[in-house]
Design an enzyme around this catalytic site. Structure first.
Site, PDB file in Angstrom:
ATOM      1  CB  SER A 114      48.547  56.161 -36.951  1.00  0.00           C
ATOM      2  OG  SER A 114      48.201  54.904 -37.467  1.00  0.00           O
TER       3      SER A 114
ATOM      4  CG  ASN B   7      45.746  57.893 -18.715  1.00  0.00           C
ATOM      5  OD1 ASN B   7      45.626  58.864 -19.448  1.00  0.00           O
ATOM      6  ND2 ASN B   7      44.981  56.830 -18.835  1.00  0.00           N
TER       7      ASN B   7
ATOM      8  CE1 TYR C  54      43.836  57.244 -34.454  1.00  0.00           C
ATOM      9  CE2 TYR C  54      44.402  55.646 -36.161  1.00  0.00           C
ATOM     10  CZ  TYR C  54      44.700  56.293 -34.973  1.00  0.00           C
ATOM     11  OH  TYR C  54      45.866  56.011 -34.304  1.00  0.00           O
TER      12      TYR C  54
ATOM     13  N   GLY D 150      49.364  53.106 -22.166  1.00  0.00           N
ATOM     14  CA  GLY D 150      50.048  52.717 -23.386  1.00  0.00           C
ATOM     15  C   GLY D 150      51.369  53.418 -23.667  1.00  0.00           C
TER      16      GLY D 150
HETATM   17  N1  LIG Z   1      48.206  51.287 -30.422  1.00  0.00           N
HETATM   18  C1  LIG Z   1      48.549  51.331 -31.705  1.00  0.00           C
HETATM   19  O1  LIG Z   1      48.663  50.281 -32.386  1.00  0.00           O
HETATM   20  C2  LIG Z   1      48.821  52.651 -32.379  1.00  0.00           C
HETATM   21  C3  LIG Z   1      49.225  52.637 -33.724  1.00  0.00           C
HETATM   22  C4  LIG Z   1      49.515  53.857 -34.355  1.00  0.00           C
HETATM   23  C5  LIG Z   1      49.384  55.038 -33.650  1.00  0.00           C
HETATM   24  N2  LIG Z   1      48.957  55.042 -32.356  1.00  0.00           N
HETATM   25  C6  LIG Z   1      48.849  56.326 -31.662  1.00  0.00           C
HETATM   26  O2  LIG Z   1      49.595  56.258 -30.477  1.00  0.00           O
HETATM   27  C7  LIG Z   1      49.077  57.217 -29.534  1.00  0.00           C
HETATM   28  C8  LIG Z   1      48.965  56.559 -28.173  1.00  0.00           C
HETATM   29  O3  LIG Z   1      47.992  55.550 -28.233  1.00  0.00           O
HETATM   30  P1  LIG Z   1      48.121  54.185 -27.409  1.00  0.00           P
HETATM   31  O4  LIG Z   1      48.238  53.111 -28.406  1.00  0.00           O
HETATM   32  O5  LIG Z   1      49.117  54.306 -26.331  1.00  0.00           O
HETATM   33  O6  LIG Z   1      46.619  54.073 -26.839  1.00  0.00           O
HETATM   34  P2  LIG Z   1      46.008  54.241 -25.367  1.00  0.00           P
HETATM   35  O7  LIG Z   1      46.633  53.267 -24.436  1.00  0.00           O
HETATM   36  O8  LIG Z   1      44.530  54.196 -25.556  1.00  0.00           O
HETATM   37  O9  LIG Z   1      46.461  55.703 -24.951  1.00  0.00           O
HETATM   38  C9  LIG Z   1      45.839  56.843 -25.481  1.00  0.00           C
HETATM   39  C10 LIG Z   1      45.919  57.914 -24.426  1.00  0.00           C
HETATM   40  O10 LIG Z   1      45.324  59.114 -24.939  1.00  0.00           O
HETATM   41  C11 LIG Z   1      44.403  59.587 -23.965  1.00  0.00           C
HETATM   42  N3  LIG Z   1      43.366  60.404 -24.614  1.00  0.00           N
HETATM   43  C12 LIG Z   1      42.578  60.084 -25.655  1.00  0.00           C
HETATM   44  N4  LIG Z   1      41.764  61.105 -25.945  1.00  0.00           N
HETATM   45  C13 LIG Z   1      42.053  62.093 -25.062  1.00  0.00           C
HETATM   46  C14 LIG Z   1      41.548  63.394 -24.832  1.00  0.00           C
HETATM   47  N5  LIG Z   1      40.543  63.892 -25.553  1.00  0.00           N
HETATM   48  N6  LIG Z   1      42.097  64.132 -23.847  1.00  0.00           N
HETATM   49  C15 LIG Z   1      43.092  63.646 -23.074  1.00  0.00           C
HETATM   50  N7  LIG Z   1      43.607  62.422 -23.229  1.00  0.00           N
HETATM   51  C16 LIG Z   1      43.088  61.658 -24.212  1.00  0.00           C
HETATM   52  C17 LIG Z   1      43.833  58.331 -23.315  1.00  0.00           C
HETATM   53  O11 LIG Z   1      43.192  58.650 -22.104  1.00  0.00           O
HETATM   54  P3  LIG Z   1      42.133  57.604 -21.433  1.00  0.00           P
HETATM   55  O12 LIG Z   1      42.957  56.515 -20.805  1.00  0.00           O
HETATM   56  O13 LIG Z   1      41.412  58.451 -20.442  1.00  0.00           O
HETATM   57  O14 LIG Z   1      41.260  57.092 -22.536  1.00  0.00           O
HETATM   58  C18 LIG Z   1      45.134  57.560 -23.144  1.00  0.00           C
HETATM   59  O15 LIG Z   1      45.856  58.047 -22.033  1.00  0.00           O
HETATM   60  C19 LIG Z   1      47.764  57.711 -30.117  1.00  0.00           C
HETATM   61  O16 LIG Z   1      47.943  58.989 -30.677  1.00  0.00           O
HETATM   62  C20 LIG Z   1      47.447  56.702 -31.212  1.00  0.00           C
HETATM   63  O17 LIG Z   1      46.697  57.286 -32.257  1.00  0.00           O
HETATM   64  C21 LIG Z   1      48.684  53.863 -31.696  1.00  0.00           C
END
Ligand SMILES: NC(=O)c1ccc[n+]([C@@H]2O[C@H](COP(=O)([O-])OP(=O)(O)OC[C@H]3O[C@@H](n4cnc5c(N)ncnc54)[C@H](OP(=O)(O)O)[C@@H]3O)[C@@H](O)[C@H]2O)c1
Length: 272
Positions: A133, A6, A158, A8
């Site tokens: 990550s 939903n 994390y 990012g």
């Molecule tokens: N953004 C960065 O710079 C970055 C860098 C390295 C790695 N990552 C990794 O990339 C992945 C995607 O993150 P993003 O950056 O796109 O962040 P995001 O926009 O916060 O998306 C994270 C998603 O995971 C969902 N989520 C978290 N905990 C959950 C749970 N217990 N059950 C079901 N859904 C859950 C969130 O739901 P809600 O909307 O309901 O919270 C959201 O849909 C993650 O694994 C993150 O660790 C991100």
């Protein structure tokens, strides 16, 4: 199937996969956010075959219900993107009594993947992608304090969970050798998303200030989509990617004994 579909990287990955014509299941924990994303993915991709499934990856029962619901509806799964993730300033405990960062990022996906593995194997060629990550670097699996009861910080928890994603990928790839199912993991880059924003601490403010310099979720998702679909990567397995590029992960992540032990502990915590 894309978890955390939903927002990012997950949402943009769902849009990209749907634009290629696939049937895409997005897994979300919040009904309202999930329904809004479902409509957006359909509209942006022009694909009607988008399905929403609700599940909280930090609840073992919710993950079991998700796997059951998926299997009762579908008999094929060619691509599983274990993307959902979160970072939490303060220690939270799940309904199962487990630390939430470890559960949301690692244990939920470990259980989901294992529960869906029969369908995935039967769908071969198939691919499993775990979103990790660069934060895994310098991290350790604290087998003596896996749940952060003695020592908790957002980055410690994390980093450990993202290292677990890498170790899980490598061990899974070994177990899947010769099955036509691949398992790889990917650091999407530093991306402008909702990540860390729900947190009330200093982290959310720092992320907000720095975010104009981050890459877009759409750009980050291109690497995920490429790993999920490129014909030239069909037999690539057990690898770490930073964006589109294959890279070496931390030394710790290649330790077979740690990977084996983590698998065993994850099994005890989720499958028993
Ligand atoms: N953004 C960065 O710079 C970055 C860098 C390295 C790695 N990552 C990794 O990339 C992945 C995607 O993150 P993003 O950056 O796109 O962040 P995001 O926009 O916060 O998306 C994270 C998603 O995971 C969902 N989520 C978290 N905990 C959950 C749970 N217990 N059950 C079901 N859904 C859950 C969130 O739901 P809600 O909307 O309901 O919270 C959201 O849909 C993650 O694994 C993150 O660790 C991100």
């Amino acid at each position: 199937m894309v978890t955390g579909g939903n927002s990012g990287v997950g949402k943009e990955t769902a849009v990209g996969l749907a634009s290629l014509g696939g049937n895409v299941v997005i897994v979300c924990r919040n009904k309202n956010k999930g329904e809004a994303a479902w409509a957006e993915v359909k509209a942006k991709s022009g694909n009607e075959n988008i399905h929403l499934m609700l599940a909280d990856l930090s609840s073992l029962k919710s993950v079991r219900d998700l796997a059951d619901a998926f299997k009762s509806k579908y008999d094929k799964l060619n691509v599983l993107v274990n993307n959902a993730g979160e970072i939490l300033s303060r220690r939270h405990v799940t309904v199962d009594g487990l630390e939430r960062t470890f559960s949301s990022n690692h244990l939920g996906h470990f259980l989901l993947t294992n529960l869906l593995l029969d369908v995935i194997r039967d769908s071969a060629p198939a691919r499993i992608l775990n979103i990790t990550s660069e934060a895994h670097r310098g991290a350790k699996i604290h087998f003596d304090d896996l749940q952060g009861e003695k020592n908790y910080s957002a980055f410690r928890a994390y980093g450990q969970a993202k290292l677990a994603n890498v170790l899980f990928t490598y061990e899974l790839a070994k177990k899947l050798e010769g099955t036509g199912v691949t398992a790889n993991c990917l650091h999407p880059g530093v991306v402008r998303t909702g990540f860390g924003r729900d947190d009330s601490g200093l982290m959310s403010a720092v992320i907000w200030i720095a975010s104009p310099f981050f890459k877009s979720a759409e750009k980050a998702a291109r690497a995920v989509i490429s790993l999920a679909t490129s014909p030239e990567l069909e037999s690539t397995s057990g690898k770490y990617f930073s964006g589109m590029k294959e890279a070496r992960s931390s030394e710790e992540s290649y330790d077979r004994e740690t990977a084996r032990r983590l698998w065993e502990v994850s099994e005890e915590l989720t499958l028993s």
